[in-house]
Design a protein around this motif. Structure first.
Motif, short mmCIF file in Angstrom:
data_model
loop_
_atom_site.label_atom_id
_atom_site.label_comp_id
_atom_site.label_asym_id
_atom_site.label_seq_id
_atom_site.Cartn_x
_atom_site.Cartn_y
_atom_site.Cartn_z
N VAL A 106 0.84 -1.20 0.00
CA VAL A 106 0.00 0.00 0.00
C VAL A 106 0.87 1.25 0.00
O VAL A 106 0.59 2.23 -0.70
CB VAL A 106 -0.95 -0.01 1.22
N ARG A 107 1.95 1.23 0.78
CA ARG A 107 2.85 2.39 0.84
C ARG A 107 3.43 2.71 -0.52
O ARG A 107 3.40 3.87 -0.98
CB ARG A 107 3.98 2.12 1.84
N ASN A 108 3.97 1.71 -1.19
CA ASN A 108 4.56 1.94 -2.50
C ASN A 108 3.51 2.33 -3.54
O ASN A 108 3.80 3.11 -4.46
CB ASN A 108 5.31 0.69 -2.97
N ALA A 109 2.32 1.80 -3.39
CA ALA A 109 1.24 2.17 -4.30
C ALA A 109 0.90 3.65 -4.16
O ALA A 109 0.69 4.35 -5.16
CB ALA A 109 0.01 1.31 -4.03
N LEU A 110 0.85 4.13 -2.93
CA LEU A 110 0.54 5.54 -2.70
C LEU A 110 1.64 6.45 -3.25
O LEU A 110 1.37 7.53 -3.77
CB LEU A 110 0.32 5.78 -1.22
N LEU A 111 2.89 6.03 -3.13
CA LEU A 111 4.00 6.80 -3.69
C LEU A 111 3.90 6.85 -5.22
O LEU A 111 4.17 7.89 -5.84
CB LEU A 111 5.33 6.20 -3.26
N TRP A 112 3.52 5.75 -5.81
CA TRP A 112 3.32 5.68 -7.25
C TRP A 112 2.19 6.60 -7.68
O TRP A 112 2.28 7.31 -8.68
CB TRP A 112 3.06 4.24 -7.64
N ALA A 113 1.10 6.60 -6.91
CA ALA A 113 -0.03 7.49 -7.20
C ALA A 113 0.40 8.95 -7.10
O ALA A 113 -0.04 9.80 -7.89
CB ALA A 113 -1.19 7.20 -6.25
N LEU A 114 1.25 9.26 -6.14
CA LEU A 114 1.74 10.63 -5.98
C LEU A 114 2.55 11.05 -7.20
O LEU A 114 2.39 12.17 -7.70
CB LEU A 114 2.60 10.73 -4.71
N PHE A 115 3.42 10.17 -7.68
CA PHE A 115 4.22 10.50 -8.87
C PHE A 115 3.31 10.76 -10.07
O PHE A 115 3.50 11.74 -10.81
CB PHE A 115 5.18 9.36 -9.18
N LEU A 116 2.33 9.89 -10.29
CA LEU A 116 1.41 10.08 -11.41
C LEU A 116 0.63 11.38 -11.26
O LEU A 116 0.37 12.08 -12.25
CB LEU A 116 0.45 8.89 -11.50
N SER A 117 0.27 11.71 -10.03
CA SER A 117 -0.46 12.96 -9.78
C SER A 117 0.41 14.17 -10.08
O SER A 117 -0.10 15.21 -10.53
CB SER A 117 -0.93 13.01 -8.33
N LEU A 118 1.70 14.06 -9.85
CA LEU A 118 2.61 15.16 -10.17
C LEU A 118 2.69 15.37 -11.68
O LEU A 118 2.79 16.51 -12.16
CB LEU A 118 4.00 14.88 -9.60
N VAL A 119 2.62 14.28 -12.44
CA VAL A 119 2.54 14.42 -13.89
C VAL A 119 1.26 15.15 -14.27
O VAL A 119 1.25 16.05 -15.12
CB VAL A 119 2.59 13.04 -14.58
N GLY A 120 0.16 14.78 -13.61
CA GLY A 120 -1.10 15.46 -13.85
C GLY A 120 -1.03 16.94 -13.49
O GLY A 120 -1.61 17.79 -14.17
N LEU A 121 -0.30 17.25 -12.41
CA LEU A 121 -0.13 18.64 -12.00
C LEU A 121 0.63 19.43 -13.07
O LEU A 121 0.29 20.58 -13.37
CB LEU A 121 0.61 18.71 -10.67
N PHE A 122 1.63 18.81 -13.65
CA PHE A 122 2.39 19.46 -14.72
C PHE A 122 1.48 19.80 -15.89
O PHE A 122 1.57 20.88 -16.49
CB PHE A 122 3.53 18.56 -15.18
N VAL A 123 0.59 18.88 -16.23
CA VAL A 123 -0.38 19.13 -17.31
C VAL A 123 -1.32 20.26 -16.90
O VAL A 123 -1.65 21.15 -17.70
CB VAL A 123 -1.17 17.86 -17.64
N LEU A 124 -1.76 20.23 -15.65
CA LEU A 124 -2.68 21.25 -15.15
C LEU A 124 -2.11 22.65 -15.33
O LEU A 124 -2.83 23.60 -15.66
CB LEU A 124 -2.98 20.99 -13.67
N LEU A 125 -0.82 22.79 -15.13
CA LEU A 125 -0.17 24.09 -15.23
C LEU A 125 -0.14 24.63 -16.65
O LEU A 125 0.14 25.82 -16.88
CB LEU A 125 1.25 24.01 -14.67
#
Length: 302
Positions: free
Chosen positions: A105-124
């Protein structure tokens, strides 16, 4: 329902070429199943095309595609974290990386965070108004995994989530005010309910056993008629959106190919066959292309 369950996660395509350590994370984000991000992306592309931004805002097609891939992946990871106990009890989803223990679960959440950062880059890359609308969707996304526990219509909630890109894209290109956007969004929601009801046919027996609700279970023996109603509602709403943008009877002709495709889906659907349900669900990627063509023709007309 057929006796053999189709696995939800498979080492196929480019995933099979990845190093062994990376494969579970690719599967967790459903990179082996691009149909999900296509279905998330199409409402974005439709709004860009119908809003008149196909030429003037063409880079957004690429940015929103990247955003769809990243955020669909992040959403799948989050969904699997929440549903890990239920997934372990369902034959089709028991092989998912978290449910099977391949990813913590811990590693999954870290992976989700990384993907969300990619989404944040698109958002900008989006205008401020579109950024605000996009961020508002996080509330719907966060609540979605719990809907199957409290309502018979989690597919309707998914419709709100997977159609949200239409709102973001329309605002990003400065689409006109009026009923075009509400009608486009309503049509997208009905479309999602239709195709995700077909998808849910794969899990009816397991869902009954573990107490998970779905529109497929709610419709029961009327599932073919229910899906037909969803698709008809979607086509009607999209026809209205096209008419608002360009009040010409010829705009309705643009939706005929998609309409024929939907009729074919419904008429040949075998609710008791998992493989057929999955094939019909995946065929909505092509349906999305047909609808995009309609939106592009009308939205680009002088």
């Amino acid at each position: 329902m057929t006796a053999t369950h189709l696995p939800d996660s498979q080492h196929q395509g480019f995933v099979a070429l990845l190093p062994a350590r990376m494969r579970p994370y690719a599967l967790l984000a459903r990179f082996d199943r691009p149909i999900g991000w296509w279905l998330l992306y199409w409402p974005c592309a439709w709004a860009l095309a119908l809003g008149g931004g196909a030429v003037s805002h063409w880079p957004l097609f690429l940015w929103l595609l990247l955003g769809a891939i990243a955020m669909r992946g992040a959403g799948c990871v989050y969904n699997d974290v929440v549903d890990r106990d239920l997934d372990a009890k369902v034959a089709r989803t028991a092989s998912r990386p978290i449910a099977s223990g391949a990813v913590s679960v811990r590693n999954a959440l870290l992976w989700a965070l990384f993907l969300s950062l990619v989404g944040l880059f698109v958002l900008l890359q989006l205008p401020r108004g579109a950024q605000i609308v996009a961020l508002a969707s996080l509330i719907l996304v966060a609540a979605y995994p719990f809907m199957k526990r409290i309502t018979w219509w989690p597919q309707a909630w998914l419709g709100l989530v997977f159609s949200w890109g239409a709102l973001v894209a329309w605002i990003a290109v400065g689409g006109s005010e009026g009923l075009a956007l509400p009608l486009l969004y309503a049509g997208c929601i009905a479309w999602v309910i239709g195709y995700d009801t077909i998808y849910a046919l794969q899990d009816i027996e397991d869902d009954m056993a573990v107490g998970v609700k779905s529109s497929a279970r709610a419709m029961g023996t009327h599932v073919r008629g229910g899906v037909a109603l969803c698709y008809a509602t979607a086509l009607g709403a999209w026809a209205g959106a096209l008419w608002v943008v360009r009040p010409d009877p010829l705009v309705f002709v643009a939706l005929i190919p998609a309409g024929v495709h939907f009729v074919g889906q419904v008429v040949t659907l075998d609710p008791a066959n998992e493989a057929d349900a999955l094939a019909k669900f995946r065929s909505n990627r092509f349906a999305g292309l047909l609808i995009f063509a309609a939106m592009l023709v009308v939205g680009s007309a002088p």
